[in-house]
Write a protein that holds these residues in place. Sequence first.
Motif, PDB file in Angstrom:
ATOM      1  N   LEU A  20       0.906  -1.372  -0.217  1.00 32.97           N
ATOM      2  CA  LEU A  20       0.002   0.225   0.044  1.00 32.97           C
ATOM      3  C   LEU A  20       0.922   1.127   0.038  1.00 32.97           C
ATOM      4  O   LEU A  20       0.415   2.106  -0.663  1.00 32.97           O
ATOM      5  CB  LEU A  20      -0.938  -0.087   1.212  1.00 32.97           C
ATOM      6  CG  LEU A  20      -2.119  -0.987   1.157  1.00 32.97           C
ATOM      7  CD1 LEU A  20      -2.752  -0.881   2.678  1.00 32.97           C
ATOM      8  CD2 LEU A  20      -3.082  -0.511  -0.010  1.00 32.97           C
ATOM      9  N   GLY A  21       2.087   1.086   0.708  1.00 35.32           N
ATOM     10  CA  GLY A  21       2.891   2.152   0.600  1.00 35.32           C
ATOM     11  C   GLY A  21       3.549   2.753  -0.684  1.00 35.32           C
ATOM     12  O   GLY A  21       3.719   3.811  -1.180  1.00 35.32           O
ATOM     13  N   VAL A 168      -3.669   3.290   4.121  1.00 35.05           N
ATOM     14  CA  VAL A 168      -4.826   3.391   3.658  1.00 35.05           C
ATOM     15  C   VAL A 168      -5.494   5.040   3.803  1.00 35.05           C
ATOM     16  O   VAL A 168      -6.039   5.491   2.838  1.00 35.05           O
ATOM     17  CB  VAL A 168      -5.769   2.592   4.607  1.00 35.05           C
ATOM     18  CG1 VAL A 168      -7.242   3.083   4.356  1.00 35.05           C
ATOM     19  CG2 VAL A 168      -5.516   1.311   4.213  1.00 35.05           C
ATOM     20  N   VAL A 169      -4.973   5.734   4.626  1.00 31.03           N
ATOM     21  CA  VAL A 169      -5.528   7.183   5.101  1.00 31.03           C
ATOM     22  C   VAL A 169      -4.961   7.868   4.229  1.00 31.03           C
ATOM     23  O   VAL A 169      -5.433   8.802   3.426  1.00 31.03           O
ATOM     24  CB  VAL A 169      -5.287   7.412   6.557  1.00 31.03           C
ATOM     25  CG1 VAL A 169      -5.531   9.005   6.740  1.00 31.03           C
ATOM     26  CG2 VAL A 169      -6.220   7.044   7.623  1.00 31.03           C
ATOM     27  N   LEU A 170      -3.716   7.688   3.646  1.00 27.95           N
ATOM     28  CA  LEU A 170      -2.834   8.809   2.935  1.00 27.95           C
ATOM     29  C   LEU A 170      -3.367   8.537   1.568  1.00 27.95           C
ATOM     30  O   LEU A 170      -3.457   9.524   0.807  1.00 27.95           O
ATOM     31  CB  LEU A 170      -1.603   8.610   2.879  1.00 27.95           C
ATOM     32  CG  LEU A 170      -0.681   9.085   4.398  1.00 27.95           C
ATOM     33  CD1 LEU A 170       0.625   8.865   4.324  1.00 27.95           C
ATOM     34  CD2 LEU A 170      -1.099  10.190   5.005  1.00 27.95           C
ATOM     35  N   ILE A 171      -3.569   7.344   0.971  1.00 27.14           N
ATOM     36  CA  ILE A 171      -4.038   7.043  -0.281  1.00 27.14           C
ATOM     37  C   ILE A 171      -5.431   7.837  -0.375  1.00 27.14           C
ATOM     38  O   ILE A 171      -5.697   8.485  -1.312  1.00 27.14           O
ATOM     39  CB  ILE A 171      -4.364   5.626  -0.520  1.00 27.14           C
ATOM     40  CG1 ILE A 171      -2.954   5.114  -0.642  1.00 27.14           C
ATOM     41  CG2 ILE A 171      -5.036   5.202  -1.939  1.00 27.14           C
ATOM     42  CD1 ILE A 171      -2.827   3.480  -0.788  1.00 27.14           C
ATOM     43  N   ALA A 172      -6.281   7.382   0.677  1.00 25.99           N
ATOM     44  CA  ALA A 172      -7.624   8.366   0.526  1.00 25.99           C
ATOM     45  C   ALA A 172      -7.453   9.757   0.382  1.00 25.99           C
ATOM     46  O   ALA A 172      -8.040  10.489  -0.100  1.00 25.99           O
ATOM     47  CB  ALA A 172      -8.415   7.894   1.692  1.00 25.99           C
ATOM     48  N   THR A 173      -6.378  10.476   1.153  1.00 24.21           N
ATOM     49  CA  THR A 173      -6.386  11.557   1.158  1.00 24.21           C
ATOM     50  C   THR A 173      -5.777  12.267  -0.150  1.00 24.21           C
ATOM     51  O   THR A 173      -6.202  13.345  -0.785  1.00 24.21           O
ATOM     52  CB  THR A 173      -4.983  12.144   2.017  1.00 24.21           C
ATOM     53  OG1 THR A 173      -5.596  11.616   3.445  1.00 24.21           O
ATOM     54  CG2 THR A 173      -4.922  13.637   2.207  1.00 24.21           C
ATOM     55  N   LEU A 174      -5.093  11.482  -1.039  1.00 23.05           N
ATOM     56  CA  LEU A 174      -4.326  11.877  -2.193  1.00 23.05           C
ATOM     57  C   LEU A 174      -5.542  11.705  -3.169  1.00 23.05           C
ATOM     58  O   LEU A 174      -5.796  12.616  -4.044  1.00 23.05           O
ATOM     59  CB  LEU A 174      -3.217  10.726  -2.629  1.00 23.05           C
ATOM     60  CG  LEU A 174      -1.965  11.138  -2.000  1.00 23.05           C
ATOM     61  CD1 LEU A 174      -0.929   9.821  -2.059  1.00 23.05           C
ATOM     62  CD2 LEU A 174      -1.255  12.300  -2.317  1.00 23.05           C
ATOM     63  N   GLY A 193      -1.949  17.046   6.659  1.00 21.69           N
ATOM     64  CA  GLY A 193      -3.085  16.525   7.611  1.00 21.69           C
ATOM     65  C   GLY A 193      -3.422  15.210   7.495  1.00 21.69           C
ATOM     66  O   GLY A 193      -3.569  14.646   8.599  1.00 21.69           O
ATOM     67  N   GLY A 194      -3.252  14.483   6.544  1.00 22.61           N
ATOM     68  CA  GLY A 194      -3.620  13.167   6.466  1.00 22.61           C
ATOM     69  C   GLY A 194      -2.739  12.183   7.473  1.00 22.61           C
ATOM     70  O   GLY A 194      -2.913  11.054   8.003  1.00 22.61           O
ATOM     71  N   VAL A 195      -1.478  12.424   7.377  1.00 16.63           N
ATOM     72  CA  VAL A 195      -0.246  12.017   8.320  1.00 16.63           C
ATOM     73  C   VAL A 195      -0.816  12.061   9.771  1.00 16.63           C
ATOM     74  O   VAL A 195      -0.612  10.866  10.402  1.00 16.63           O
ATOM     75  CB  VAL A 195       1.125  12.635   8.266  1.00 16.63           C
ATOM     76  CG1 VAL A 195       1.893  12.091   9.001  1.00 16.63           C
ATOM     77  CG2 VAL A 195       1.522  12.355   6.562  1.00 16.63           C
TER      78      VAL A 195
END
Length: 521
Positions: A20-21, A168-174, A193-195
Motif C-alpha cells: 500500500l505504501g 490507507v488514510v494517505l491514499i484516501a487523502t491523495l 493533515g492525513g499523516v
Amino acid sequence: MQLARNFATVGAYTAASRVLGFARDILIAAILGAGPVSDAFFVAFKLPNLFRRLFAEGAFNSAFVPLFARARAEDGEAGGETFASMVLSWLLVFLLGVTALAELLMPLLVLVMAPGFAEESTLDITVLYTRICFPYLAAMSLVAFFSGILNTLNRFAVAAFAPVLLNVVLIATLFLAGWQGLDAQGAATVLSGGVFVAGLAQASLLFIAIRRAGVSLRLPRPRATPRVRRLVKLGIPGVAAGGITQINIVAGTIIASFWPGAVSHLYYADRLYQLPLGIVGVAIGVALLPDLSRRLRAGDVGGALWTQNRAFEFALMLTLPAAAALVVVPFEIVVPLFERGAFTREDAAMTAAAVAAYGFGLPAFVLIKVFSPSYFAREDTATPMIFAGVSMVVNVAGSIGFAMLLAPQGLAHVGIAAATSLAGWVNALLLFTGLLRRGDFVPDNLLWSRSLGFLAASLALVIAAVLIADGLNGWFFAAGDRYATIALLIMVAGSAAIFAVVCEVSGAIGVRDLIRAFKKS
C-alpha cells in the motif's frame, strides 16, 4: 515453530503495508513529482516518520520489552501493569513537552533537518507541512508502547496491522486532493493533515487491542521508580543503536538538501529498499526480541542460539535475492512503479542509481535487526550504541565525501546512498564480531550450508533477471505503463522461480522445510 509463525505474521502485515505504501508513493510521484514541493513534504514527513521507525519498528522496545517481561515474571500480571502504567505517564509528559517545543521552534528545526532549504518560499512551505505532520510523532510513540505490550504477550497481529492504516488514510487523502483538483502545494498540505489523522487511527486501534488483551493501564503520578530509571538507562542507547539506519538516512537527507531534487530521489529509492527491509528486518526485530528474552530468562542458552541461527537463515533467504535484484535491475524496477505524471524518465534514472547503491547495503540493514536483539535481550544497549556511533561517523563522512565526488556528474544523492550502505556494513560486522567474541552467537553447521545455497540461488536469480530484462527491454522502456508493469511482474516471477528451484536443488531450503517450520509448535 512459533518463531517462524511470528515472523510470518509480522512480515505479512508489513508486506501489506509496504505494498500500500508503494501505491501511496506512486500517487505522490504522479501528483508532486520530484521538485521543491515534494522535497518540502518529504522533509516534513521525514522527522515524525523517523520516530515511527525508531519506536514502532523496535528500537524503543529493545529496552521496554525485556523490562516489561521481567516485571511480569517477577511480580505477576499486576506488577507488569503497574510498570507499564508508570511508563505511560512519563511517556505522555515527555511527548506533550516535545511536541509543544517543536511546534514553537519549527523553523529552526527545519533548518537543522534541511539546511539547504535557505530559500524563503521552500522554507515556509516546509515549516507549514512539518507543523501539521509533527503530532504524528506523539501518536506513533504511543503505538510503539502499546505494540511492545502486545508483543510481549505474544500477540503480534494487531500491532503488525497498524501501519496499514497509515497508507490507507494517505491514499484516501491523495484521491481527495485529486478529486478536488488541487495543485501540488495544496495536495501536499492536505497530505500532511492525513499523516496526523493516520497516527490517531493507529493509536486508537492499538489502545482497543490492549484493552481486549485484558491489560488495564492507568495514569499514576509520574515517579522515578527503579524500573523506570532502568528503562531510561537502557532506552537512550537502545534507540540510538536500534534506529541507526534511520538516523543515517536522516543525516543523508540533511546533506542531500543542498542539491535540488536529491531529497526526493533518495526518498523514492528508500521506499524500494524499505520493502524487503520492512518485511524481513522488522519481522525479525519485532518477533526475535521477545523470544530471546523469554529463553534467556529461563536459562535456555541452547535454545537462544538455535533461534539466532534460524533468524540468520530467514534473513539471508529473503534478503539476498532482493538485494541482488535492486543492484542489477534497478531501472527496470523504478520505471514501471514511478514513471508517470510529474515523475519523468530522468527522475527514474536518478532514483534507480540510488536504489542500486542502497541495494548493496540491504543485507547489512537486515542483519543489524538479527544481531541487535541478542544484545538487547541481555539488557546490553550500550555496546550496540557504541557500534552505532562508529557507523554514524562513517555515514556522515562518507556522505559528504562521496556526494562532493559525484556532484559534478549530478549524482550527489547516489554518493549519500552508498555511504549509508557502507555504514550499514560497518555496523553489522561490529555487532557480529562482538557476539562471536562474547560467545553469544555460534553459527551452526546448518547455517553455513544453507548460506552457501542461498548465495548460489541468488547468483542464479541475477542471471535470470538480467536475461528477462534484456528480452523484455522494449516493454520496459517503450511500450507504456501497462506493458512495463507486465514486464516487471514477469521478471519478478521468473527470477523468484529460479531462486526457489536452486534453493531446493542445493538443499538450502525447500517447500517441505517451510511447511514443517510453520506446522511445528
